[in-house]
Design an enzyme around this catalytic site. Structure first.
Site, PDB file in Angstrom:
ATOM      1  CB  ILE A  43      37.066  30.901  42.533  1.00 58.49           C
ATOM      2  CG1 ILE A  43      37.516  31.145  41.090  1.00 58.49           C
ATOM      3  CG2 ILE A  43      37.585  29.549  43.031  1.00 58.49           C
ATOM      4  CD1 ILE A  43      39.030  31.321  40.903  1.00 58.49           C
ATOM      5  CB  SER A 179      47.401  32.439  41.351  1.00 59.78           C
ATOM      6  OG  SER A 179      47.518  32.763  39.976  1.00 59.78           O
ATOM      7  CE1 TYR A 194      46.043  37.879  42.445  1.00 65.02           C
ATOM      8  CE2 TYR A 194      47.310  36.805  40.711  1.00 65.02           C
ATOM      9  CZ  TYR A 194      46.195  36.845  41.529  1.00 65.02           C
ATOM     10  OH  TYR A 194      45.240  35.857  41.441  1.00 65.02           O
ATOM     11  CE  LYS A 198      46.356  35.025  44.677  1.00 66.47           C
ATOM     12  NZ  LYS A 198      45.315  34.520  45.590  1.00 66.47           N
TER      13      LYS A 198
HETATM   14  P1  NDP Z   1      36.591  37.762  42.709  1.00 61.09           P
HETATM   15  O1  NDP Z   1      37.076  39.176  42.668  1.00 61.09           O
HETATM   16  O2  NDP Z   1      35.374  37.397  41.946  1.00 61.09           O
HETATM   17  O3  NDP Z   1      36.403  37.274  44.212  1.00 61.09           O
HETATM   18  C1  NDP Z   1      37.245  37.685  45.239  1.00 61.09           C
HETATM   19  C2  NDP Z   1      36.438  37.684  46.494  1.00 61.09           C
HETATM   20  O4  NDP Z   1      37.254  38.100  47.605  1.00 61.09           O
HETATM   21  C3  NDP Z   1      35.272  38.669  46.419  1.00 61.09           C
HETATM   22  O5  NDP Z   1      34.118  38.028  46.890  1.00 61.09           O
HETATM   23  C4  NDP Z   1      35.700  39.791  47.328  1.00 61.09           C
HETATM   24  O6  NDP Z   1      34.614  40.458  47.943  1.00 61.09           O
HETATM   25  C5  NDP Z   1      36.507  39.039  48.367  1.00 61.09           C
HETATM   26  N1  NDP Z   1      37.386  39.918  49.107  1.00 61.09           N
HETATM   27  C6  NDP Z   1      38.260  40.833  48.629  1.00 61.09           C
HETATM   28  N2  NDP Z   1      38.871  41.476  49.636  1.00 61.09           N
HETATM   29  C7  NDP Z   1      38.363  40.970  50.790  1.00 61.09           C
HETATM   30  C8  NDP Z   1      38.580  41.241  52.165  1.00 61.09           C
HETATM   31  N3  NDP Z   1      39.457  42.159  52.582  1.00 61.09           N
HETATM   32  N4  NDP Z   1      37.886  40.514  53.076  1.00 61.09           N
HETATM   33  C9  NDP Z   1      36.996  39.572  52.693  1.00 61.09           C
HETATM   34  N5  NDP Z   1      36.752  39.277  51.392  1.00 61.09           N
HETATM   35  C10 NDP Z   1      37.424  39.989  50.456  1.00 61.09           C
HETATM   36  O7  NDP Z   1      37.840  36.902  42.240  1.00 61.09           O
HETATM   37  P2  NDP Z   1      38.039  35.374  41.830  1.00 61.09           P
HETATM   38  O8  NDP Z   1      36.864  34.569  42.220  1.00 61.09           O
HETATM   39  O9  NDP Z   1      38.525  35.379  40.443  1.00 61.09           O
HETATM   40  O10 NDP Z   1      39.290  35.029  42.758  1.00 61.09           O
HETATM   41  C11 NDP Z   1      39.188  34.315  43.955  1.00 61.09           C
HETATM   42  C12 NDP Z   1      40.602  33.887  44.342  1.00 61.09           C
HETATM   43  O11 NDP Z   1      41.142  33.081  43.302  1.00 61.09           O
HETATM   44  C13 NDP Z   1      41.568  35.054  44.548  1.00 61.09           C
HETATM   45  O12 NDP Z   1      42.424  34.792  45.621  1.00 61.09           O
HETATM   46  C14 NDP Z   1      42.357  35.044  43.245  1.00 61.09           C
HETATM   47  O13 NDP Z   1      43.631  35.607  43.392  1.00 61.09           O
HETATM   48  C15 NDP Z   1      42.411  33.562  42.945  1.00 61.09           C
HETATM   49  N6  NDP Z   1      42.679  33.250  41.551  1.00 61.09           N
HETATM   50  C16 NDP Z   1      41.858  33.706  40.568  1.00 61.09           C
HETATM   51  C17 NDP Z   1      42.132  33.410  39.253  1.00 61.09           C
HETATM   52  C18 NDP Z   1      41.286  33.894  38.131  1.00 61.09           C
HETATM   53  O14 NDP Z   1      41.714  33.767  36.975  1.00 61.09           O
HETATM   54  N7  NDP Z   1      40.108  34.440  38.361  1.00 61.09           N
HETATM   55  C19 NDP Z   1      43.306  32.619  38.887  1.00 61.09           C
HETATM   56  C20 NDP Z   1      44.083  32.168  40.000  1.00 61.09           C
HETATM   57  C21 NDP Z   1      43.772  32.480  41.281  1.00 61.09           C
HETATM   58  P3  NDP Z   1      33.738  41.547  47.089  1.00 61.09           P
HETATM   59  O15 NDP Z   1      33.064  40.745  46.037  1.00 61.09           O
HETATM   60  O16 NDP Z   1      32.741  42.107  48.021  1.00 61.09           O
HETATM   61  O17 NDP Z   1      34.716  42.524  46.570  1.00 61.09           O
END
Ligand code: NDP
Length: 290
Positions: A43, A179, A194, A198
């Site tokens: 996202i 979320s 989680y 959120k």
């Molecule tokens: P992804 O796992 O694809 O993306 C999460 C991103 O956060 C990754 O790029 C990851 O890096 C990065 N990240 C994790 N830990 C750290 C850290 N300590 N410092 C910096 N960056 C970090 O997940 P989504 O795109 O699905 O989710 C993005 C957001 O949307 C999250 O907050 C999630 O909770 C929220 N969300 C998602 C939903 C879904 O259905 N997918 C629904 C509702 C909310 P790396 O790739 O290197 O691990």
């Protein structure tokens, strides 16, 4: 001296201005600078690309030293976009390595962005992690890990951007990615850490909005429903029946796509939403309508 924004809509019409289309321009991010955490994939990457497409210089933060291949491909795609307009600079994307759980590092990164670009207008605090465990057995270590990234990391990100906006007197927009799991529980999932994290984000946005409103800085949260990304794929791959179950939980009968976060985040980031702060915007395919 503050410059008055151009008249739009009724005000333009009633002031007998020559008719011009202003509605799309209200969504423009030309000459704006944005900071997106978790911007290396999923996202975050999708929204970062939308911001850049709308004209912003976007700094995307991820924990790895080098960006994922997806980031590089999207960065190049954005760089090849046709010009927005004559004499208007196109947006672009840059990668920064960093960890949202390191408060000092996050503050410094935002300072460095401002040192380079002279401003910071938009922040999308999006980085987050997901894991589950039985609520009566959840270990302190695992619970803290989720809270540290999803709550503390979001606060440090919002602080980093907000401090620069305040210092420069920029009426910026800070968007926290929450979320639907911040307001409801996900059926049959053991996600107490989680959902707790959120829920905190939604209240963090309201609280920061109240403190920062007088400085013209807006803070809102977005609450997506199930979106198909690497995060959700991990669950779906290990639970083959879950895909159909999740799809049946909303009236649209499907999971969301990452591109379905573009519109809402662009709206919140841009001048199209200047009276919106302290709100949680739900984008869940109608999940909570049932
Ligand atoms: P992804 O796992 O694809 O993306 C999460 C991103 O956060 C990754 O790029 C990851 O890096 C990065 N990240 C994790 N830990 C750290 C850290 N300590 N410092 C910096 N960056 C970090 O997940 P989504 O795109 O699905 O989710 C993005 C957001 O949307 C999250 O907050 C999630 O909770 C929220 N969300 C998602 C939903 C879904 O259905 N997918 C629904 C509702 C909310 P790396 O790739 O290197 O691990």
């Amino acid at each position: 001296m503050t410059t008055q924004p151009p008249l739009v809509g009724l005000a333009a019409a009633l002031a007998s201005q020559p008719p011009t289309r202003t509605v799309f321009a209200q969504f423009s991010l030309v000459e704006k600078v944005a900071f997106v955490t978790g911007g290396g994939r999923g996202i975050g990457l999708e929204v970062a690309a939308a911001f850049a497409e709308a004209g912003a210089i976007v700094y995307c933060l991820g924990p790895s030293k080098q960006p994922h291949n997806d980031f590089v491909t999207v960065q190049e795609f954005v760089a090849r976009m046709p010009p927005l307009a004559e004499n208007v600079k196109n947006g672009k994307m840059e990668y920064i390595s960093g960890d949202v759980t390191d408060q000092k590092q996050m503050w410094k990164i935002a300072e460095d962005i401002v040192a380079r670009e002279g401003r910071l207008d938009i922040c999308f605090a999006n980085a987050g992690i997901l894991a589950g465990a039985d609520c009566l057995e959840y270990s302190a270590e695992d619970f803290t890990k989720i809270i540290n990234v999803n709550v503390n990391g979001v606060l440090y990100t919002a602080q980093a951007a907000g401090r620069q906006m305040e210092k420069l007197g920029i009426p910026g927009s800070i968007i926290l990615n929450a979320s639907m799991a911040g307001s409801i529980c996900i059926r049959n999932q053991k996600w107490v850490a989680y959902t707790t994290s959120k829920s905190a984000i939604i209240q963090m946005a309201r609280s920061m909005a109240c403190e920062l409103g007088s400085k013209g800085i807006r803070v809102n949260s977005v609450s997506p429903g199930y979106i198909y990304t690497k995060m959700t794929k991990a669950f779906l791959d290990s639970h083959p029946d879950l895909m159909e179950e999740w799809c049946l939980q909303n009236p649209l009968g499907r999971l969301g796509r990452t591109d379905e976060s573009r519109g809402v985040c662009l709206w919140l980031a841009s001048d199209a939403s200047t009276f919106c702060t302290g709100s949680d915007i739900i984008v869940d395919g109608g999940h909570r309508a049932w």
